[in-house]
Structure formats: structure tokens, C-alpha cells
Design an enzyme around this catalytic site. Structure first.
Site, short mmCIF file in Angstrom:
data_model
loop_
_atom_site.label_atom_id
_atom_site.label_comp_id
_atom_site.label_asym_id
_atom_site.label_seq_id
_atom_site.Cartn_x
_atom_site.Cartn_y
_atom_site.Cartn_z
N ARG B 16 0.80 -1.45 0.17
CA ARG B 16 -0.05 -0.25 0.02
C ARG B 16 0.80 1.38 0.05
O ARG B 16 1.78 1.43 0.72
CB ARG B 16 -1.00 -0.06 1.03
CG ARG B 16 -1.91 -1.36 1.29
CD ARG B 16 -2.90 -1.32 2.04
NE ARG B 16 -3.99 -2.28 1.75
CZ ARG B 16 -4.00 -3.46 2.67
NH1 ARG B 16 -3.40 -3.42 3.66
NH2 ARG B 16 -4.99 -4.17 2.34
N CYS B 79 -9.35 -11.75 -11.90
CA CYS B 79 -8.02 -12.03 -11.68
C CYS B 79 -6.88 -12.79 -12.60
O CYS B 79 -5.90 -12.71 -12.45
CB CYS B 79 -7.96 -13.20 -10.46
SG CYS B 79 -9.17 -12.52 -9.05
N CYS B 198 -5.70 -13.69 0.86
CA CYS B 198 -5.07 -12.57 0.27
C CYS B 198 -5.86 -11.12 0.68
O CYS B 198 -7.08 -11.30 0.55
CB CYS B 198 -4.72 -12.72 -1.04
SG CYS B 198 -6.01 -12.44 -2.36
#
Lengths: 149, 381
Positions: B16, B79, B198
Site C-alpha cells: 500500500r 484475476c 489474500c
């Protein structure tokens, strides 16, 4: 016109139910059966979800099934979730119906009682939503089963 | 048919960051170009893999490298977006129309569960069916019922991947957890726990792709061949990953991983036993066990045994997720598969440091997600 059209009630999803929404005792899940490939899928459809042919007809799905798999949702689902407040963990599972389709559904029972193979019964219910009555659904334990455990 | 090779790979760490997606993407693209020894002005087409970024993100990111008039397109396949984008570059190079392309994967995502309106209908959200881990968990429960797979075996996958991540500076979490810590972490959706899933995050990765002939002309030192790059969508009822509302009890279609892997095995002339290392979609720890079976590393139902026997550890016969997997890297969706390929390129070049699989010659990357989207890429040195 059918009673369904006269009723102010609306289904949580168009084409999901069979029977008059004004009488929940007569409401079942709707299915679509294909005469070409033999598959039955959830909801009213104009084309087969499997083979894409137009050889489908609407049927009413059975109201009794067994739990094929499940989980317990322990976090509040994201977005516009309209379950009971305050949020409480609930069962979510795939319920196998006699027509050969497994339906994703919330399971209304004590989460500790969930197990694969559990006999379940379709349970339509009403939810108030912006002044409208919305017909939603879940599955719940068969009464006999509930009494025995 | 001419071979298509990777001559450059670059990555911006996953995690992040207080940076725009343009900054993240441009950093990865510049790193890949530098690695290839190629100028941006030489690239003839560019493909951006992304799911959560706005329209024309590819052009917005890449104009930071300089003005251009080449084709730049954004590609989305949940994905598996990175596989779908790489495949477009491979097809374009193989066609002979171009011989040098850039594939970029980039994503910047908010914390927490993904925005459900991206893939679920309003009624599913209202009824509480919009939590992705619920679907993974239902698969796990059924596998446990059918094959005796245990919560401990699932936790062992998370243990392995978190441990591998300690040596990956590009992973979001680079922290080892004990099996006991993993099994004591809170349940998200039974039987899957917080340290076994995840998280969405930010990241970018890029590849420079060329024809083998162009790579020779450029004097590429260590080209990695793309032996296969396949993408598929699951057939009817072959996957209930999400956002399924039902599945068939009678249809028996092969799952998305089987379809994409079998295509890739056929096109490359290679099988699971020829492959030295794997990066796969461990959106949750159970998923990796199921993927062992779908990729043909073991028979159906034996995935738990594989983790018990250490087969998939670095040093085992079939190492899986040397990078730490999605469980530790996070899943910046569009960047995910491209990031896997960057890892596998470094494995095949022998530059993966403490994560290195000794003597790796063939590697496989796999991603799987919403709608049964699956991509499998096989690389060879």
C-alpha cells in the site's frame, strides 16, 4: 392477470420465484428445464444456461433439499447487505434440490448445526424495503430434524 | 511459428503506497525497459492489464514515458487479466505484425473486501452472498468432506507461503507465522482464516516481449521463451468461485484450471512433471491445494498429502509460490499474473536469491478468479 401481477409485492430478483407472491405458502423457486441437454438451472430463462438453446420451459423447483456444502459468514458482507441488524454470523450454502440443481442460499439455523447432508426446506419471506414488500428467500432446517438435534 | 520471448522484466513492489497508479505503473514499465535494454520509443504496442482502474489507464500511465502513437489498450479478465494481456502481446508478435511489445499490469485498490457491485448482482449483495471468501470456503468444506482434507493442511499452505515471502522484497507482508498462529487467527468464513487469505493492494509489474529474431538482433542476454500462454472462462457450472447463484448437480464440465493448463501443456509439449517451479492463485490457502490437483501435480483428493510431504516447498520436487504467493504479496488484480511472470523470469535466470529453485529450466504461472477466468503461462529457458 395472475395474482402475482396484482400483488404490490416484488421479488428480490425477477424470474427467481414460481407461484403467486401474495401467498407465500405457494411460492417456490423457479427453474428452467432444457429438453435438449436435460439440464435444469435456477430461475426463469429464455435460453438454456448450459447449451444456449431455446428448448427451455419454466418449472417450479422442489421445496426440499439437502445441504451440499456451506460456510459460516463471520464478517458483515460488503455493500448493500440487508440481513438482520445488528449483523450476526450466518450460514450460506449450496442446497441440492431433486431437479439436479444446487442453489446458493442463506441457511436460517443455528450455525453450529450446519453439516453437509442436512435436510432443508425452502423458506420465502417478506422484507420491508422503501415501503415495498420484497420477497426474499432462505432455506431452513426441516422441523423434524430441528426437533431431533 | 516464431518463438515469442521475454527480454525484460520489472516490478514495483506490491503493498500500500501513497502514490498514484500512474506512478506505480510507470515505475514498473521503466524497470522492464531498463532490464531489456530497450527504449520506450522502440515499443510497437502496449497492453495494460487492470480491473479497478479507470478507462484509458494504459495511455495515462505510459505517456509518462514519452509521447507515442502506438496502440495502447486496457485489458480486463478479473484475476486472470494479466494472462489475457500477455496473450494478446504473444498473439500480436506471433502474427508478425509487430516484434516488440510491452505488457504492463497495474492496480491500486482500497483496503478491505473488494467492491461487490463489480461482480455481484444487487439481490446477491442484499442477501449476503457478496463475500468472496464465502465461495472459496464452500469449496474447501466440500473438499474436506469428500477427501478428508484437514484445516491443518490448509494452514500448512499459508505457513509455507508466508515463510517464503520473508525473502521477497516485493511482497506486501514479509513475515513468517507459526502454524499455531495461523490456526488461531479468526475465521473469516469457515474453515478459512484471516492469515489464510489474500488482501487487495497496490502494485505494478511489466514485461518486454519480443520475437526470438528481434531478441537476437537486440543482443538480449538471457531471453525466456513463452512456451504457452492460455486463457479460458469456465463452462457452465464448472466453477462456483463467484459470483455463482447456483450450480448443476449433473453437468460435469472440466474446471477452468484444468482447461487452461491442458491447453498450455498441449501447446508447449510439456507436462506437469517437466515443470520445475510454479506460481499459482492462492487467493486462499485451500485454493492452492485444489490447484495442485487441477494442474496435475497429484490426483484428485491428494492435494493435502502434497503439502504434508513438503513436495511444494522450495527444495521439494514441485515448488509452489516461491514468492510467497498472493497470501503474502496481496492481490493487485491487474498486476498479479504479470508479477508472477516477473518472479518466474528471475527463477529461470537464476537470480531469485534465497527463493531460488536450483537449476529451474521450466516454470508455470497460474491465475484464477471471478466468472471462472483462468490463465496459465509456461516459460522455458
Amino acid at each position: 392477470m395472475t395474482a402475482q401481477n396484482e400483488s404490490p409485492r416484488v421479488p428480490v430478483r425477477e424470474g427467481l420465484f414460481s407461484g403467486p407472491l401474495s401467498d407465500l405458502d405457494r411460492v417456490t423457486l423457479a427453474g428452467s428445464r432444457c429438453s435438449s441437454c436435460g439440464e435444469t438451472s435456477l430461475g426463469s430463462k429464455t435460453l438454456c444456461a448450459n447449451c444456449g438453446k431455446e428448448t427451455v420451459r419454466d418449472i417450479a423447483l422442489g421445496t426440499r433439499g439437502t445441504l451440499w456444502t456451506y460456510t459460516v459468514v463471520r464478517h458483515r458482507p460488503p455493500g448493500n447487505y440487508k440481513g438482520p441488524e445488528p449483523f450476526a454470523p450466518f450460514g450460506l450454502g449450496l442446497v441440492e434440490l431433486p431437479e439436479g440443481v444446487r442453489v446458493m442460499a442463506p441457511i436460517h439455523c443455528d450455525v453450529d448445526k450446519l453439516k453437509i447432508g442436512l435436510p432443508l426446506r425452502f423458506k420465502p419471506y417478506l422484507r420491508k424495503d422503501d415501503g415495498r414488500e420484497v420477497v426474499a428467500f432462505a432455506f431452513e432446517m426441516e422441523e423434524t430434524e430441528a426437533a431431533n438435534v | 511459428m516464431s518463438d515469442v520471448v521475454i527480454i525484460g522484466a520489472g516490478i514495483h513492489p506490491f503493498g500500500r503506497f501513497d502514490k498514484s497508479y500512474e506512478e506505480l505503473g510507470a515505475a514498473a514499465a521503466a524497470a522492464a525497459l531498463r532490464d531489456a535494454g530497450v527504449e520506450w520509443s522502440q515499443i510497437q504496442a502496449a497492453y495494460l492489464s487492470r480491473m479497478y482502474l479507470p478507462a484509458t489507464s494504459g495511455a495515462r500511465i505510459l505517456r509518462r514515458l514519452g509521447s507515442t502513437d502506438i496502440s495502447i489498450v486496457d485489458i480486463e479478465a478479473a484475476c486472470a487479466s494479466g494472462g489475457a494481456a500477455l496473450r494478446q502481446a504473444v498473439l500480436a508478435v506471433r502474427s508478425g505484425e509487430i516484434d516488440l511489445a510491452l505488457v504492463l499490469g497495474c492496480e491500486k485498490m482500497p483496503r478491505g473486501f473488494m467492491d461487490p457491485s463489480m461482480i455481484y448482482s444487487a439481490w446477491q449483495i442484499e442477501l449476503g452472498m457478496s463475500l468472496n471468501p464465502a465461495y472459496w470456503s464452500m469449496r474447501a468444506k466440500r473438499h474436506m468432506h469428500d477427501y478428508g482434507t484437514t484445516e491443518r493442511q490448509i494452514a500448512k499452505v499459508a505457513f509455507k507461503n508466508h515463510r517464503n515471502s520473508v525473502h521477497n522484497p516485493n511482497a506486501m507482508y514479509q513475515k513468517e507465522f507459526s502454524l499455531e498462529e495461523i490456526l488461531a487467527s479468526p475465521l473469516v468464513c469457515d474453515p478459512i482464516r484471516r492469515l489464510e487469505i489474500c488482501a487487495p493492494d497496490d502494485g505494478a509489474a511489466a514485461l518486454v516481449v519480443a520475437s526470438a529474431e528481434r531478441a537476437r538482433k537486440l543482443g538480449a542476454a538471457n531471453p525466456i521463451q513463452i512456451a504457452a500462454c492460455c486463457h479460458t472462462i469456465a463452462r457452465y457450472s464448472a466453477d462456483f468461485r463467484c459470483p455463482a447463484d447456483s450450480m448443476s448437480a449433473t453437468a460435469d464440465n472440466p474446471g477452468p484450471t484444468e482447461v487452461a493448463a491442458n491447453q498450455a501443456y498441449e501447446r508447449s509439449g510439456l507436462g506437469p512433471k517437466d515443470i520445475n517451479c510454479f506460481e499459482v492463485q492462492d487467493t486462499d490457502a485451500f485454493c492452492e491445494i485444489e490447484i495442485y490437483e487441477s494442474l496435475g501435480l497429484c490426483a484428485l483428493g491428494e492435494g493435502g498429502r502434497l503439502i504434508d510431504e513438503g513436495v511444494t516447498e522450495i527444495g521439494g520436487k514441485a515448488p509452489v509460490n516461491m514468492s510467497g504467493g498472493l497470501i503474502s504479496k496481496g492481490e493487485p488484480v491487474g498486476a498479479s499474473h504479470v508479477g508472477q511472470i516477473v518472479e518466474l523470469v528471475s527463477q529461470l535466470r537464476g537470480t531469485a536469491g534465497k527463493r531460488q529453485v536450483e537449476g529451474a529450466k521450466v516454470a508455470l504461472g497460474h491465475v484464477l478468479g471471478a466468472g471462472g477466468n483462468c490463465a496459465v503461462t509456461i516459460l522455458k529457458r
